[in-house]
Structure formats: C-alpha cells, structure tokens
Write a protein that holds these residues in place. Structure first.
Motif, PDB file in Angstrom:
ATOM      1  N   LEU A  15       0.621  28.138   9.035  1.00  0.00           N
ATOM      2  CA  LEU A  15       0.386  27.595   7.696  1.00  0.00           C
ATOM      3  C   LEU A  15       1.287  28.273   6.668  1.00  0.00           C
ATOM      4  O   LEU A  15       1.834  27.615   5.769  1.00  0.00           O
ATOM      5  N   GLY A  16       1.445  29.585   6.778  1.00  0.00           N
ATOM      6  CA  GLY A  16       2.296  30.295   5.834  1.00  0.00           C
ATOM      7  C   GLY A  16       3.763  29.920   5.942  1.00  0.00           C
ATOM      8  O   GLY A  16       4.505  29.995   4.952  1.00  0.00           O
ATOM      9  N   ALA A  17       4.187  29.500   7.128  1.00  0.00           N
ATOM     10  CA  ALA A  17       5.593  29.146   7.332  1.00  0.00           C
ATOM     11  C   ALA A  17       5.926  27.735   6.866  1.00  0.00           C
ATOM     12  O   ALA A  17       7.113  27.403   6.724  1.00  0.00           O
ATOM     13  N   LEU A  18       4.915  26.902   6.630  1.00  0.00           N
ATOM     14  CA  LEU A  18       5.175  25.500   6.303  1.00  0.00           C
ATOM     15  C   LEU A  18       6.098  25.315   5.095  1.00  0.00           C
ATOM     16  O   LEU A  18       7.045  24.513   5.168  1.00  0.00           O
ATOM     17  N   PRO A  19       5.879  26.010   3.962  1.00  0.00           N
ATOM     18  CA  PRO A  19       6.811  25.805   2.839  1.00  0.00           C
ATOM     19  C   PRO A  19       8.247  26.152   3.184  1.00  0.00           C
ATOM     20  O   PRO A  19       9.183  25.452   2.768  1.00  0.00           O
ATOM     21  N   TRP A  20       8.446  27.229   3.954  1.00  0.00           N
ATOM     22  CA  TRP A  20       9.800  27.631   4.339  1.00  0.00           C
ATOM     23  C   TRP A  20      10.426  26.584   5.261  1.00  0.00           C
ATOM     24  O   TRP A  20      11.603  26.257   5.129  1.00  0.00           O
ATOM     25  N   VAL A  21       9.618  26.059   6.172  1.00  0.00           N
ATOM     26  CA  VAL A  21      10.121  25.042   7.106  1.00  0.00           C
ATOM     27  C   VAL A  21      10.437  23.743   6.367  1.00  0.00           C
ATOM     28  O   VAL A  21      11.464  23.098   6.617  1.00  0.00           O
ATOM     29  N   ILE A  22       9.560  23.341   5.458  1.00  0.00           N
ATOM     30  CA  ILE A  22       9.796  22.107   4.698  1.00  0.00           C
ATOM     31  C   ILE A  22      11.059  22.236   3.855  1.00  0.00           C
ATOM     32  O   ILE A  22      11.893  21.321   3.804  1.00  0.00           O
ATOM     33  N   GLU A  23      11.223  23.373   3.206  1.00  0.00           N
ATOM     34  CA  GLU A  23      12.433  23.600   2.416  1.00  0.00           C
ATOM     35  C   GLU A  23      13.668  23.627   3.310  1.00  0.00           C
ATOM     36  O   GLU A  23      14.742  23.149   2.926  1.00  0.00           O
ATOM     37  N   ALA A  24      13.529  24.158   4.517  1.00  0.00           N
ATOM     38  CA  ALA A  24      14.650  24.157   5.469  1.00  0.00           C
ATOM     39  C   ALA A  24      15.071  22.729   5.810  1.00  0.00           C
ATOM     40  O   ALA A  24      16.267  22.424   5.907  1.00  0.00           O
ATOM     41  N   GLN A  25      14.095  21.861   5.976  1.00  0.00           N
ATOM     42  CA  GLN A  25      14.395  20.466   6.299  1.00  0.00           C
ATOM     43  C   GLN A  25      15.060  19.765   5.122  1.00  0.00           C
ATOM     44  O   GLN A  25      15.977  18.949   5.299  1.00  0.00           O
ATOM     45  N   GLN A  26      14.627  20.102   3.914  1.00  0.00           N
ATOM     46  CA  GLN A  26      15.149  19.429   2.730  1.00  0.00           C
ATOM     47  C   GLN A  26      16.527  19.925   2.334  1.00  0.00           C
ATOM     48  O   GLN A  26      17.362  19.135   1.872  1.00  0.00           O
ATOM     49  N   ARG A  27      16.800  21.222   2.498  1.00  0.00           N
ATOM     50  CA  ARG A  27      18.034  21.799   1.970  1.00  0.00           C
ATOM     51  C   ARG A  27      19.041  22.215   3.033  1.00  0.00           C
ATOM     52  O   ARG A  27      20.236  22.333   2.740  1.00  0.00           O
ATOM     53  N   TYR A  28      18.575  22.460   4.270  1.00  0.00           N
ATOM     54  CA  TYR A  28      19.460  23.041   5.282  1.00  0.00           C
ATOM     55  C   TYR A  28      19.584  22.197   6.553  1.00  0.00           C
ATOM     56  O   TYR A  28      20.038  22.691   7.574  1.00  0.00           O
ATOM     57  N   ASP A  29      19.139  20.961   6.494  1.00  0.00           N
ATOM     58  CA  ASP A  29      19.222  20.075   7.662  1.00  0.00           C
ATOM     59  C   ASP A  29      18.440  20.606   8.852  1.00  0.00           C
ATOM     60  O   ASP A  29      18.852  20.460  10.003  1.00  0.00           O
ATOM     61  N   GLY A  30      17.308  21.270   8.590  1.00  0.00           N
ATOM     62  CA  GLY A  30      16.445  21.674   9.677  1.00  0.00           C
ATOM     63  C   GLY A  30      16.196  23.164   9.743  1.00  0.00           C
ATOM     64  O   GLY A  30      16.915  23.978   9.138  1.00  0.00           O
ATOM     65  N   LEU A  31      15.159  23.513  10.503  1.00  0.00           N
ATOM     66  CA  LEU A  31      14.722  24.897  10.601  1.00  0.00           C
ATOM     67  C   LEU A  31      15.787  25.782  11.237  1.00  0.00           C
ATOM     68  O   LEU A  31      16.102  26.871  10.731  1.00  0.00           O
ATOM     69  N   PHE A  32      16.348  25.336  12.354  1.00  0.00           N
ATOM     70  CA  PHE A  32      17.295  26.193  13.073  1.00  0.00           C
ATOM     71  C   PHE A  32      18.570  26.408  12.268  1.00  0.00           C
ATOM     72  O   PHE A  32      19.175  27.487  12.319  1.00  0.00           O
ATOM     73  N   ALA A  33      18.979  25.394  11.501  1.00  0.00           N
ATOM     74  CA  ALA A  33      20.153  25.562  10.645  1.00  0.00           C
ATOM     75  C   ALA A  33      19.889  26.615   9.578  1.00  0.00           C
ATOM     76  O   ALA A  33      20.763  27.439   9.267  1.00  0.00           O
TER      77      ALA A  33
END
Length: 504
Positions: A212-230
């Motif tokens: 749950l705590g990682a969700l904002p970071w993951v969502i922002e990763a998808q929006q700004r960095y083309d995904g979590l691994f990127a």
C-alpha cells in the motif's frame, strides 16, 4: 536516599521512556530550530508549499516527506515552525516505537535504547529536518516490535496492523529502505520453527503495508517514467557512483561531512571518537547475542512460549532487532559507493535495543541487585558519550549554518536587484537558493522522466519572468549566459556569482 533516588524507584520503564522522548524533543528545539533548510529539504518542502513553485523532483525521491510537511505549510512557511513541528512529531514517534518493546522487555533497557539512539548527534540533527531517515528508522523499530509481539502473542489484535501501518509510512517516505526491512522480517519468521507455522498471519501486516505504501511511487513511475522498472533503473543510475564494498566510507563520514560523495581515503580520515563508539556498540550487541544464545531455554505451559534468555527476556527480543538492524546496515555498507551519517540510522535504532540489554545485564547481579561499581562506570561512560555527541552536534550545526545562511543572503541580494517572484533560477546550486527566493529552479537536458526543459524553453521564460544563473566561484559560465548581466560581487555573499538574463 535522596530525591533523585526516590524518583528513580517510582518511575516505571514506560515513564522513563516518556522522559527520554520529551528530552529528545526539547534538545532538538534548542539546538537545531534556527538552521535554514538544506538542499534535499528544500526539494521536499517546495512540493506542497502554496507559496512556492515545486522544485524538480527526481526518480529516487518519494512523496512521504512533502506530505508530512503539508499540514503545517498550509498555515505557515516558517522554517522555525517546521523544525518545531517535526521535532514534536519525532518525539511522539520515538515514544510510540520503543513503547511497543515494553511488551516483551518491560525493563529499563527499552528507555535506555531510546536514549542511546535519540542522543546520537545524527538523530538530533535529522529528527527536526525534513529528511526521511529518522522516520524510517523509528518505523522499523515499531514494525519489528509489533511483529515480535504478534509472534509471542503479546499485545492486542490490532498491534500487528499498527506495525503494518508503520511499514506503509516508511514506504511512502523511502521505499528503498523498506525492502531490506521486510525481507529481514520475512527471513526471521521463516527461520523460526514456531513462527514459520504462522508465517502468513505474521507477515501479512508488513507485506500489505509495504504494498500500500508503494502505490503512490508505482503510480507516479507509470505516469512519468514509463513504468516501475524504468523508474528503478533511473533511480539507481542517479545515485550510483560505480563503487561497491566500501564499508569504511560510512565510518569516515561518521563525524561529518553530511554527505561524503565522493569519499577520499587520503583526505577523509577515520575519526577516533566515531571508531570508538562503533566498536563499543558492536561489542555490546555481540555480548547480548552471546548471552541469549548460551542461556538455557525455559518452556512454559501455554501453547507457545518463547525460549527465555538472560534476565527473563525472550531470546527473540534480543536476536530479532540484532538481525534486522544488521541487515538494514548492509546495503549502505556494501552496495552504495558513497556515504552519509544518516544512512545507518535505521540500523542504529534497532541495534540500540540489544546493546542496551547488554548494558543492563552488566550492571546487575544474577539476583537482580545492582553492581554499584559497574553501574557507576557505565554511567560515566554514557555521560561521556552524551558530551561527545553534543559537541559533535553543535560542531555540525555551526559548520552547516554559514553555508545555508549564504543561501538566504543570496536570495535577498537577488531580490534587491529585481530578481523576485515570478522568477526562475538555473545552475547546479540553484535549487536551495530558489526555495528561499520563492523562485522555480530548472535544469537543461534533464533525465528521462524529469520535467523536460530545453534552451529554447529558457529563452522563452526570460521574456515572461526574471531568469538568473547562480554559480559558485570557479564554475564556468555556460555559453547561453555570456551576454547576461552580472550582479555586483560586493552585493553577494563571498564565493557566489549571479548573472541575470537581459530579457528579464
């Protein structure tokens, strides 16, 4: 018996812990409240401040610290108010985190551990700072204690989920530090024969909290960095120096600088005082672990009673914080090619628990009666440690304050020359100056995922608002600023230069 002796007998370990927490808060307010914000603090503080533009937020950062500051910033932009607010929060969380351990160790070792951690200059310096390390450290103490209470069946049913909430908060603040924390807790549960049978129920709260705590970071990763691994790759690339397996770097930085990057073994000697308390701390942890491992288990009549170590303390109440604290230290000792004293705070916070238990054991006879000579020696050594930490803290604050005050003076000087909101600053040191000046700060050719900004954008902005280039002495003026007007050096703090665009 004097008043102090009678008071000491009347105060319970919980009351002593409250005394430590209050003293911890008072010390922060007295010693650090007037220090201007540093570089990272400026980045975090700008994100939700309605009075300022949000400064560049890069891939490794997380939104937890800006969210912590947001309630106060809705009321005031005062740095002193922010320091006091953070000091109060840190004191409350210190009490809550270590109070959990009183359920499995209802003795003086718990407030002693809180005192040991809270009196470190690193803790006192960063607790009232808008930095993630102290909150993450205390969240780790609470989460580990909550899991232990659940494993030993001590405490209310909601306590494990309080630990899960602590993990969620730590993940919101600094996701990378939660990976070894949850991993260490999982390994500990799976290695313990009795706990392994209940692995799902014991590990569900920290795992759910981390997700749950990682969700904002993951969502922002998808929006700004083309995904979590990127985003993960970008974060690792941003922080990498190419070096590995350099544990001495952390030791060399123990008494400062606040950031040792790059670390130079030729010019950064190992501090004697730092070496001494590292050795003393490691020895105490080793003593505590050795004592519990050699103690004879005692079996009770309930369905599951933990093996009891020395002084009637469950073995796991010593072994678990020693193990988790050690794991939390490893990434920064072995995998990060630079150092900062604050990086090891999560490890120190947990290792303080077995170290304090060893000190208590050394001060008591097998009958529980105090050994006066040993207790007196320990008291003298602890007092000496407090003095050393106080002197180091005042030295660090005194050393940091002039540079940060220069930022304030530089912003004031630019304002006198017309660089005022709306305004934009550029340069490698622009961000902390921009926060004070209430300007935006930009970089040309930023990394993927960061706010894109080009030279054409800079020229366009110069027609709409004040644009200034901020440089330290010795930094070359870039070609795009060759025709910009230089502010008089006599009006600027020593060591700084400012060039203002002709179009501003």
């Amino acid at each position: 018996m004097g008043f102090a002796g009678r008071l000491g007998e009347r105060l319970t370990p919980r009351a002593w812990l409250a005394v430590v927490a209050v003293a911890f808060g008072v010390a922060q307010v007295l010693l650090v409240r007037d220090l201007p914000l540093g570089w990272d603090e400026s980045i975090y503080a700008s994100q939700d401040d309605p009075r300022r533009p949000a400064l560049l937020f890069t891939a490794p950062r997380a939104r937890g610290m800006p969210w912590i500051a947001a309630p106060l910033q809705a009321v005031t932009g005062s740095t002193v108010a922010l320091r006091v607010y953070l000091a109060v929060l840190a004191s409350v969380v210190l009490y809550l985190a270590y109070a959990v351990w009183l359920r499995v160790r209802p003795d003086a070792s718990v407030p002693l551990a809180a005192l040991g951690f809270g009196s470190l200059w690193i803790t006192l310096f960063y607790a009232p700072s808008l930095m993630p390390n102290v909150p993450v450290a205390l969240a780790g103490v609470l989460a580990t204690g909550a899991l232990l209470c659940a494993a030993l069946r001590r405490g209310p049913s909601w306590l494990p989920w309080a630990g899960g909430a602590a993990v969620a908060a730590a993940t919101l603040i600094r996701p990378g530090d939660v990976v070894p924390l949850v991993g260490a807790l999982a390994v500990a549960v799976l290695l313990h024969p009795r706990w392994r049978r209940r692995a799902v129920s014991l590990l569900a709260p920290p795992v759910v909290g981390a997700v749950l705590g990682a969700l904002p970071w993951v969502i922002e990763a998808q929006q700004r960095y083309d995904g979590l691994f990127a985003r993960v790759r970008r974060a690792i690339s941003t922080q990498s120096t190419g070096q590995r397996f350099v544990p001495d770097y952390e030791l060399r930085a123990l008494d400062g600088p606040l950031l040792c990057r790059p670390c130079n073994r030729a010019t950064q000697p190992i501090p004697l005082t730092g070496l001494m308390w590292w050795v003393a701390g490691a020895a105490l942890v080793a003593v505590a672990v050795w004592l519990v491992l050699r103690s004879r288990p005692r079996v009770g009549g309930s369905a599951e009673v933990a093996a009891v170590g020395f002084r009637g303390i469950p073995r796991s109440a010593v072994l678990l914080p020693a193990f988790v604290g050690g794991v939390l230290a490893l990434p920064y000792l072995l995998l990060v090619g630079y150092a900062a004293p604050r990086f090891l705070l999560p490890a120190y916070a947990l290792l303080a628990l077995p170290a304090a238990q060893a000190l208590r054991h050394l001060c008591l006879r097998p009958s529980g009666v105090v050994r006066p000579a040993v207790a007196g020696l320990v008291a003298v050594l602890l007092a000496g440690q407090l003095v050393v930490q106080y002197r180091q803290l005042t030295s660090i604050v005194a050393g940091s304050n002039p540079g940060r005050q220069h930022l304030v003076a530089l912003a004031a000087a630019m304002a006198r020359h017309g660089v005022s909101p709306p305004c934009m600053l550029i340069g490698s040191d622009a961000a902390p100056v921009a926060y004070v000046a209430r300007c935006d700060a930009v970089r040309i050719k930023t990394n993927p995922g960061d706010e894109p900004f080009t030279l054409a954008d800079l020229r366009a902005e110069a027609t709409r608002q004040h644009v200034a280039l901020v440089l330290r002495s010795g930094q070359a003026r870039p070609s795009y600023a060759k025709g910009w007007k230089a502010l008089p050096a006599k009006d600027l703090p020593h060591g700084w230069r400012v060039y203002v665009s002709r179009g501003s």
